[in-house]
Structures are given as structure tokens and as C-alpha cells.
Write a protein that holds these residues in place. Structure first.
Motif, PDB file in Angstrom:
ATOM      1  N   GLN A  32       0.870  -1.169   0.000  1.00 28.95           N
ATOM      2  CA  GLN A  32       0.000   0.000   0.000  1.00 28.95           C
ATOM      3  C   GLN A  32       0.907   1.219   0.000  1.00 28.95           C
ATOM      4  O   GLN A  32       1.532   1.518   1.011  1.00 28.95           O
ATOM      5  CB  GLN A  32      -0.847  -0.043   1.268  1.00 28.95           C
ATOM      6  N   PRO A  33       1.024   1.908  -1.151  1.00 25.97           N
ATOM      7  CA  PRO A  33       2.009   2.984  -1.245  1.00 25.97           C
ATOM      8  C   PRO A  33       1.748   4.123  -0.259  1.00 25.97           C
ATOM      9  O   PRO A  33       2.677   4.713   0.276  1.00 25.97           O
ATOM     10  CB  PRO A  33       1.902   3.472  -2.691  1.00 25.97           C
ATOM     11  N   VAL A  34       0.492   4.444  -0.043  1.00 22.99           N
ATOM     12  CA  VAL A  34       0.195   5.512   0.913  1.00 22.99           C
ATOM     13  C   VAL A  34      -0.409   4.874   2.150  1.00 22.99           C
ATOM     14  O   VAL A  34      -1.451   4.230   2.087  1.00 22.99           O
ATOM     15  CB  VAL A  34      -0.796   6.529   0.321  1.00 22.99           C
ATOM     16  N   HIS A  35       0.293   5.000   3.248  1.00 25.64           N
ATOM     17  CA  HIS A  35      -0.203   4.388   4.480  1.00 25.64           C
ATOM     18  C   HIS A  35      -0.354   5.459   5.540  1.00 25.64           C
ATOM     19  O   HIS A  35       0.531   6.281   5.723  1.00 25.64           O
ATOM     20  CB  HIS A  35       0.778   3.302   4.945  1.00 25.64           C
ATOM     21  N   ASP A  36      -1.498   5.445   6.217  1.00 28.32           N
ATOM     22  CA  ASP A  36      -1.715   6.412   7.296  1.00 28.32           C
ATOM     23  C   ASP A  36      -0.677   6.209   8.391  1.00 28.32           C
ATOM     24  O   ASP A  36      -0.210   5.103   8.609  1.00 28.32           O
ATOM     25  CB  ASP A  36      -3.102   6.209   7.907  1.00 28.32           C
ATOM     26  N   LEU A  37      -0.379   7.292   9.031  1.00 21.12           N
ATOM     27  CA  LEU A  37       0.472   7.249  10.212  1.00 21.12           C
ATOM     28  C   LEU A  37      -0.137   6.276  11.224  1.00 21.12           C
ATOM     29  O   LEU A  37      -1.325   6.333  11.506  1.00 21.12           O
ATOM     30  CB  LEU A  37       0.496   8.653  10.806  1.00 21.12           C
ATOM     31  N   THR A  38       0.689   5.359  11.726  1.00 14.86           N
ATOM     32  CA  THR A  38       0.180   4.462  12.763  1.00 14.86           C
ATOM     33  C   THR A  38       0.176   5.204  14.096  1.00 14.86           C
ATOM     34  O   THR A  38       1.200   5.731  14.516  1.00 14.86           O
ATOM     35  CB  THR A  38       1.077   3.215  12.887  1.00 14.86           C
ATOM     36  N   ILE A  39      -0.994   5.267  14.697  1.00 10.06           N
ATOM     37  CA  ILE A  39      -1.012   5.753  16.076  1.00 10.06           C
ATOM     38  C   ILE A  39      -1.470   4.572  16.906  1.00 10.06           C
ATOM     39  O   ILE A  39      -2.310   3.809  16.489  1.00 10.06           O
ATOM     40  CB  ILE A  39      -1.905   6.997  16.260  1.00 10.06           C
ATOM     41  N   GLY A  40      -0.893   4.429  18.068  1.00 10.33           N
ATOM     42  CA  GLY A  40      -1.222   3.247  18.848  1.00 10.33           C
ATOM     43  C   GLY A  40      -0.498   2.040  18.290  1.00 10.33           C
ATOM     44  O   GLY A  40       0.666   2.122  17.937  1.00 10.33           O
ATOM     45  N   VAL A  41      -1.193   0.927  18.188  1.00  7.90           N
ATOM     46  CA  VAL A  41      -0.556  -0.317  17.795  1.00  7.90           C
ATOM     47  C   VAL A  41      -1.511  -1.094  16.900  1.00  7.90           C
ATOM     48  O   VAL A  41      -2.721  -0.980  17.045  1.00  7.90           O
ATOM     49  CB  VAL A  41      -0.165  -1.140  19.051  1.00  7.90           C
ATOM     50  N   GLU A  42      -0.948  -1.815  15.927  1.00  7.95           N
ATOM     51  CA  GLU A  42      -1.789  -2.658  15.085  1.00  7.95           C
ATOM     52  C   GLU A  42      -1.265  -4.081  15.143  1.00  7.95           C
ATOM     53  O   GLU A  42      -0.091  -4.312  15.423  1.00  7.95           O
ATOM     54  CB  GLU A  42      -1.778  -2.138  13.645  1.00  7.95           C
TER      55      GLU A  42
END
Lengths: 211, 577
Positions: A32-42
Motif C-alpha cells: 500500500q504505497p500511501v499508508h496512514d500514520l500508525t497511532i497506537g498499535v496494530e
């Protein structure tokens, strides 16, 4: 799906080095070329096979931004493996490795396997960190090293699987106390041979609608 | 053998499969299914059993925030974390809903409202889960019921008809409060009905916030809590000296002070002692001869029998003497103080949903008769707020509403929560995830971190942190009010257009009445009328004339058929025809 072991991983490194993309490539085989900023944890998970045994990887993808650092620190607890990622096209992400490593060593259990990954190897023309530098850093700190590309999937499988192999070997050597879940390893619930006809009935986890 | 089997099955359910329905049971009687499969709030998008399992890691207690922070209305913040192992799953649940109420005559914009809810489950995950998935539907029905009475009116239009229908004057506030109250009753009734069909759901507390008509209503039953955190200029505080702000005022700079105002009150055996003692006094049968509905200044002992003792009963605020009898040696209906108080020696919360089958430890008495699902409601009219937010103070006097389960409030004071809120907002002045950061920070602070022996401690590593589930919603109130003001403007414009249309139609009708021919097209005199409806319109007008009934009524009927395109409000809808 039954498994012999579950290994917990944590993915760490500066913001924007491609942690979430590596995870997505490994679990979903897509980029996924554009990825949202990770906040927290996935979280991600995938089954792999080592030495003929099914091993489930549970992967915690953390936020890289400095502001999240104190929360990320609490996630080292109970991780058997860590993927420490930098971006070969951004020197500062390489320069920060020492801080990340200090954090990891301080907050994790001492047997945690750490894999160093120089990501974005497909962007050769923009390279700022030589492969030899990564290798040298890994050697100096006793890490395993690979260059990866979440975009082309180069070495992504290998990175996750190699880490699992190292953990698996440590288990074989008796280094890990596998009965302590805080080590990031859990023994699977099934896959032991049935000892009685009734036992075999209940061991088929999801097929227990028989009654 | 059966026990062994059961254990095998249980251990195989618990670690990896979030919930299976129905559970095979080897005991007598048919097992009941779960009503809903266990899940976390849908807006967290924890979709796979693996993610669910990882989120419930009791050793690490990860803080979960929405993947997409814009999924919540007004970019409100949300964060949660699981307990340290007291129950397999996080028993808190949360929900939100953005809805509209359709205008009955369809020619005015729909009335939007926003709802947030937090439910802290106990003795099972079912009640909180069902409430988070069902309560807003119940509330919506209640609001649909009263929509005609809720809509704003302008001066020219006659007020809604309720003064005629009711003997009492009923305000809109009372209607909305009534909708909330009756929704609380119905939710509890749903859980009661479900008992025969589904597995025991346990119980839950409930704190919900409804934003509607430019007001904020907070309804609470139980010991979850909502507070309004405000950062006010000192000048403003002086101006509003008569307002009952709480006194925990903290200075964050020379010009501003941070204030925490409670928007709910906890319902525990201690805070509700009066209600419970009264109930026990009036209905001693509910205590099964096992308990005594009195409070004593000192614990009654056998050796004190026959001596005088200070006691309270019912709603008494003060103490009085009685002679100690054997009856007084029974277990008091409420024991302990504060957060540690217990009702019938069993439960520490006295309002909420569910618990229909909960029995007291020891006596086995049903507890439900002492519990209440009645919410206390506090509301604020946001139009009365006079100071406008500015660059220095983005939330202004509107403040930030913080809703949280007791995991948060057990370890952090209201004032501390307010202070952390504004400290965090300061760090993220423009980010759309700034309220998520507040929620995350509040959960992180109350969860603390595990020390070397695995005990959870606050940041100083000394004071114990909460071992409970924690859920927090952080709502920027001004963001709602801004949207409401835009809606209100649109609504009044549409209403005005409707009025103009009506006047035009009246004069048109008069003209038609006076004219010999009625072939004139009514819509031509008014560009807003939808051409598709022209024929009907003419028919209606003709009928109005022919039947010679009261002009106004007929025109109203005619107008009901006219659809104003409110999305296209600047232009006459003719252009789209």
C-alpha cells in the motif's frame, strides 16, 4: 488453525521506514504505497512452517513517532522477536538505531531475537545507507541483518521466517522458558496425538458442533 | 470425565476463538447461545480473531485506538485497554451513532443528532455488548416518536401542539430527557426478556451523551463517569463567578485555568445508601430475613446487646439512638465505604442494565430489586455559552467532554484528567488525531506500567495503577456546536422559504379566487415549487377553492406535497427540473 507454537513479534523503528508496509506485505502479500500514520498499535498474524511444525506469528506493529515512544516501550514486554527497521534512503533513521536498540534491550526479555532490516531496497538510486554499514552495525550488536523491500516483497518472507527460526532454535536449546508467556512464546493448544477416542473428538477445535 | 472434557473445551475456546455459538455443553439442559458474538467496538476495526486476541493481551495491555481517527464524529478521541487478567476479555464496550430524524412534512432539513455511549460490563460480557449494539436503536425510536415536538419553530409559526394535547407545559428538554430515561428502561427490559433465549449476560453500567438541538445531555446509571474539562481565561471565570464550577482549579499559564465539572455522579452502594436503605425498610421481604436495612456508627456486637447505639435508617442524613437487638446483628444491606462499598455483600455498583439473575454471595438472594436502571441526566444548553473559541483556546468555554469507565476514574482525579487533557492538546495543536491522543494518554496514565514483578504501577512506579478494563471517549464539544449552528441556519432558511412559499400560495389563491379563470399556473409565480408536482399542486388548489374549506388548511396540505431540495438551497429547484 492449530499450531505448535505462537511467537509474538514487535516491529520497531523510526516513523515512515515502512513498518506497517512490511507487516502488510507479510500478512496480506500486498503493498500500500500511501499508508496512514500508525497511532497506537496494530496487529497482524500469519502461520508459517518451521521444521515441519506450524508456528503462528502474532505481530505487533508500533507507532514510530517520538511522541509515542513511551507507550511503545510497554509493548516489548512479552515479545519473542523484534524487527528493527530503518530506511536505506534516510540516513537519520539509521542513526537512530542505537536509541531503538537501547530501548529494546532495556524493556524486553534478554533472549528476544532482534532482526535488523534495511527497508526500501528497491529505491537503490536514493540510497543513503550502504548495505555494508547495516551489516557492520548488525555484527557489532549481535543482530541478524537483511535488506528488504515491502514494495517488491524482496526478503520480507525471509526476514519474518528467519527470526522465527532463531527463536525456534533457542527453544530447542532450552534458552527460552516456554511456560512463561511473558517470553512471547505460547505452546499451541492442539496437535498432540489423541490419547483416547474422546480426546480426539474435542481436539478438533472448530468442529465441536457435534453435540 | 465430563469435567475433563469441559475443561478441554473451555481452554480451547478461551485462547483463540473469541466466542463460539452455541457452546457444546455436557451438563443437563440445553445450553443457551450468546446473543452477540463477542467483539470490540466496530469502529476499532479489530476484525479477525487474531487481532481480537492480541488486543486482550493481559501481560502487555495494549492501548487500542481507532485505526481511522476520522471515523468518530468530530474526530472525537477513543482509547481502551484490557484488564490485567481479572477476566478473559475486556468487558467494557463503547458505541457511537450519528443519525437524523426526518422532518414529518419532508420539506425541512432532517434534524441530526449524535450519540456516544460507554458500558462497563461485569459478571459477563453480554450485557455491555448488547447495550453497545442496541441502545442507540432504542433511543432512536424514542426520538422519532417526539420529532414533531422537537423541531425548532420561528415566531410566525404556531408552536407545536403539545400545550393542547397535554395538560402540562412540556419543554423540549423534558422530552429529550424522557426519551433517554425510557430508552434506559427499555434496554434493561430487553436484557430481562433475553434471559430465556440467551446465555446469562451479566450486567453493565451505562453513561451516554446525546448531542441534539444545540444541547448536550449526559445520562448515567452506574459508576462510569463523564466530566467536562474546560480551559477558561481567568477573566471569564471572574465574570461567571456565580456558576457552580468545581473548585479544583489549576493554572496552566497566567491567563488560563483548567476546570473539571462533573457531568455525572457515581452510583455505588455508598452514594445510594439512602435509596437502598429506604427500599429495604419499605420492603423487608426483599432482604429475605438475612440483612438489616440500617447503618450503624459502630459495628454492632453481641456483647453490646441491650445498649444504645447510634444508627440511621431510610433517607436519614443524621444519626439517632436505638437499643441494640438481635436483629441488628444481621449483615447490613450496605457494607463498606466509597468505592469498596458493597450491596448485599456482593456488588459495588447500584445502577445500570442487566443483572437480572445476580444473587448475593452467601444468602443467594436476588439483587436486582435493589438495582435501578434509572439514569441521572445532566444537560447543558450550548447556545448559552458566550465566549468564542480562539487560536489560543480551540475548545473554549465549550470544553472537552471526557467519558470513561471506572478504570480511569479509580486512579485519576477529575482535575488530573482535565489537566492531562489540555497538556496533551497543547502538544498536538492542529492534528486531527489530537483528541485520540488525549484518550490514549489518559488510558496510558491510568494503566501505568508493569514493574519487574508484573504489578501495574502509575508512572512513579509506586502507587498502584488500575487492573481494570479502561475505556475513554474524548469529545470536542465545540465541534458539535459548530455543526449544529450550520444546520440551524440551513433549517431557518428552509423554514423561511417555506413561509414565503406559503404566503405566495395564499396570495396566489386569493388571486385565483377573484379571477374568473383558474388556468393560471400557481408554480409560475414561485420559482421554488418543483415542476413535477405542479399538477398535484393545481389540483389541490382547485379543490381548495371548490370545497371552499378554510384556505390555510388546504394550502398547508398542498405545501406538504412540495419537496424543497434543501441540499440545493441557494438555487431554486426549478433549475434542476
Amino acid at each position: 488453525m492449530s499450531y505448535a507454537y505462537l511467537f509474538k513479534y514487535i516491529v520497531i523503528g523510526d516513523t515512515g521506514v515502512g513498518k506497517s508496509c512490511l507487516l502488510l506485505q507479510f500478512t496480506d502479500k500486498r503493498f500500500q504505497p500511501v499508508h496512514d500514520l500508525t497511532i497506537g498499535v496494530e496487529f497482524g498474524a500469519r502461520m508459517i512452517t518451521i521444521d515441519g511444525k506450524q508456528i503462528k506469528l502474532q505481530i505487533w506493529d508500533t507507532a514510530g513517532q517520538e511522541a509515542f515512544r513511551s507507550i511503545t516501550r510497554s509493548y516489548y514486554r512479552g515479545a519473542a522477536g523484534a524487527l528493527l527497521v530503518y530506511d536505506i534512503t534516510r540516513r537519520e533513521t539509521f542513526n537512530h538505531l542505537t536509541t531503538w536498540l537501547e530501548d529494546a534491550r532495556q524493556h524486553s526479555n534478554s533472549n528476544m531475537v532482534i532482526m535488523l532490516l534495511g527497508n526500501k531496497s528497491d529505491l537503490e538510486s536514493r540510497r543513503e545507507v550502504k548495505k555494508e554499514e547495516g551489516e557492520a552495525f548488525a555484527r557489532e550488536h549481535g543482530l541478524v541483518f537483511m535488506e528488504t523491500s515491502a514494495r517488491t516483497a524482496a526478503n520480507v518472507e525471509e526476514a519474518f521466517i528467519q527470526t522465527a527460526k532463531e527463536i525456534y532454535e533457542k527453544i530447542q536449546e532450552g534458552v527460552f522458558d516456554i511456560n512463561n508467556e511473558a517470553n512471547g512464546i505460547k505452546i499451541g493448544t492442539v496437535s498432540t496425538p489423541p490419547t483416547s477416542p474422546i480426546g480426539s473428538n474435542v481436539s478438533g477445535q472448530s468442529s465441536n458442533s457435534c453435540c | 470425565m465430563f469435567n475433563r472434557l469441559k475443561n478441554r473445551v473451555l481452554t480451547s475456546i478461551v485462547p483463540d476463538i473469541p466466542s463460539i455459538t452455541p457452546t457444546p455443553s455436557y451438563s443437563i439442559g440445553r445450553p443457551l447461545p450468546e446473543k452477540f458474538q463477542y467483539q470490540r467496538p466496530p469502529f476499532l476495526q479489530l476484525l479477525t480473531p487474531d487481532e481480537l486476541k492480541a488486543s486482550a493481551d493481559h501481560n502487555v495491555r495494549p492501548i487500542i485506538v481507532p485505526r481511522d481517527v476520522a471515523i468518530l464524529p468530530f474526530c472525537a478521541g477513543y482509547a481502551e485497554c484490557v484488564n490485567s487478567g481479572k477476566s478473559e476479555w475486556n468487558e467494557d464496550q463503547a458505541a457511537f451513532s450519528m443519525q437524523v430524524l426526518h422532518h414529518p412534512s419532508k420539506d425541512l432539513p432532517d434534524l441530526p443528532y449524535v450519540y456516544f455511549g460507554i458500558f462497563d460490563g461485569h459478571a459477563g460480557t453480554g450485557a455491555a455488548l448488547a447495550s453497545s449494539l442496541q441502545f442507540h436503536h432504542i433511543l432512536h425510536e424514542k426520538l422519532v416518536d417526539i420529532i414533531e415536538l422537537l423541531l425548532p419553530t420561528n415566531a410566525n409559526e404556531s408552536p407545536p401542539m403539545f400545550p393542547l394535547m397535554f395538560h402540562k407545559t412540556v419543554s423540549k428538554d423534558e422530552l429529550i430527557i424522557g426519551a433517554l430515561e425510557s430508552a434506559f428502561y427499555d434496554m434493561d427490559a430487553v436484557l430481562a426478556e433475553d434471559r430465556t433465549k440467551y446465555r446469562n449476560a451479566g450486567g453493565c453500567t451505562s453513561v451516554v451523551t446525546l448531542f441534539i438541538l444545540g444541547k448536550m445531555y449526559v445520562a448515567n446509571a452506574g459508576d462510569s463517569r463523564a466530566i467536562l474539562a474546560q480551559r477558561l481565561s481567568k477573566e471569564m471565570i471572574k465574570m461567571q463567578a456565580d456558576k457552580p464550577y468545581s473548585n479544583g482549579v489549576k493554572s496552566d499559564s497566567d491567563d488560563y485555568q483548567i476546570i473539571a465539572t462533573p457531568f455525572s455522579f457515581d452510583h455505588t452502594p455508598d452514594t445510594e445508601r439512602g435509596r437502598i436503605l429506604s427500599l429495604g425498610k419499605v420492603h423487608p421481604d426483599l432482604m429475605g430475613g438475612e440483612y438489616i436495612a440500617m447503618e450503624y456508627a459502630k459495628k454492632p456486637m453481641t456483647k453490646d446487646l441491650g445498649t444504645r447505639i447510634l444508627y440511621k435508617q431510610g433517607n436519614m442524613k443524621g444519626w439517632t439512638y436505638k437499643t441494640l437487638t438481635k436483629e441488628d446483628l444481621k449483615m447490613p444491606i450496605v457494607t463498606g465505604e466509597g468505592k469498596r462499598s458493597r450491596l448485599l455483600g456482593t456488588i459495588g455498583v447500584t445502577r445500570g442494565f442487566g443483572d437480572h439473575d445476580l444473587r448475593a454471595i452467601g444468602s443467594g438472594l436476588l439483587i436486582k430489586p435493589f438495582l435501578s436502571c434509572h439514569p441521572e441526566i445532566i444537560y447543558r444548553d450550548l447556545s448559552l455559552i458566550i465566549s468564542l473559541p480562539d487560536d489560543n483556546n480551540l475548545d473554549g468555554e465549550y470544553g472537552v467532554l471526557i467519558m470513561g469507565t471506572d478504570g480511569l476514574w479509580d486512579v485519576l482525579e477529575n482535575e488530573t484528567v482535565a489537566r492531562i487533557t489540555f497538556e496533551t492538546l497543547k502538544k498536538y495543536p492542529n492534528e486531527k488525531h489530537r483528541y485520540t491522543m488525549v484518550a490514549q494518554e489518559l488510558v496510558a496514565k491510568s494503566r501505568g506500567r508493569a514493574n519487574d514483578s508484573g504489578h501495574w504501577r502509575l508512572s512513579d512506579l509506586k502507587a498502584p495503577a488500575t487492573v481494570d478494563d479502561i475505556s475513554v471517549i474524548v469529545i470536542p464539544v465545540y465541534q458539535y456546536y459548530k455543526e449544529f449552528c450550520e444546520w440551524e441556519k440551513k433549517y431557518f432558511e428552509a423554514q423561511q422559504r417555506r413561509e414565503e412559499l406559503r404566503n405566495a400560495a395564499i396570495s396566489n389563491n386569493k388571486a385565483m379566487n377573484s379571477a374568473a379563470s383558474i388556468n393560471g399556473d400557481a408554480s409560475k409565480s414561485n420559482p421554488i415549487i418543483d415542476n413535477d408536482e405542479d399538477d398535484d399542486e393545481d389540483d389541490e388548489v382547485e379543490e381548495a377553492k371548490e370545497e371552499n374549506s378554510t384556505e390555510r388548511d388546504e394550502i398547508d396540505r398542498a405545501l406538504e406535497k412540495i419537496n424543497l431540495n434543501d441540499g440545493n438551497s441557494e438555487e431554486p429547484s426549478e433549475s434542476t427540473a
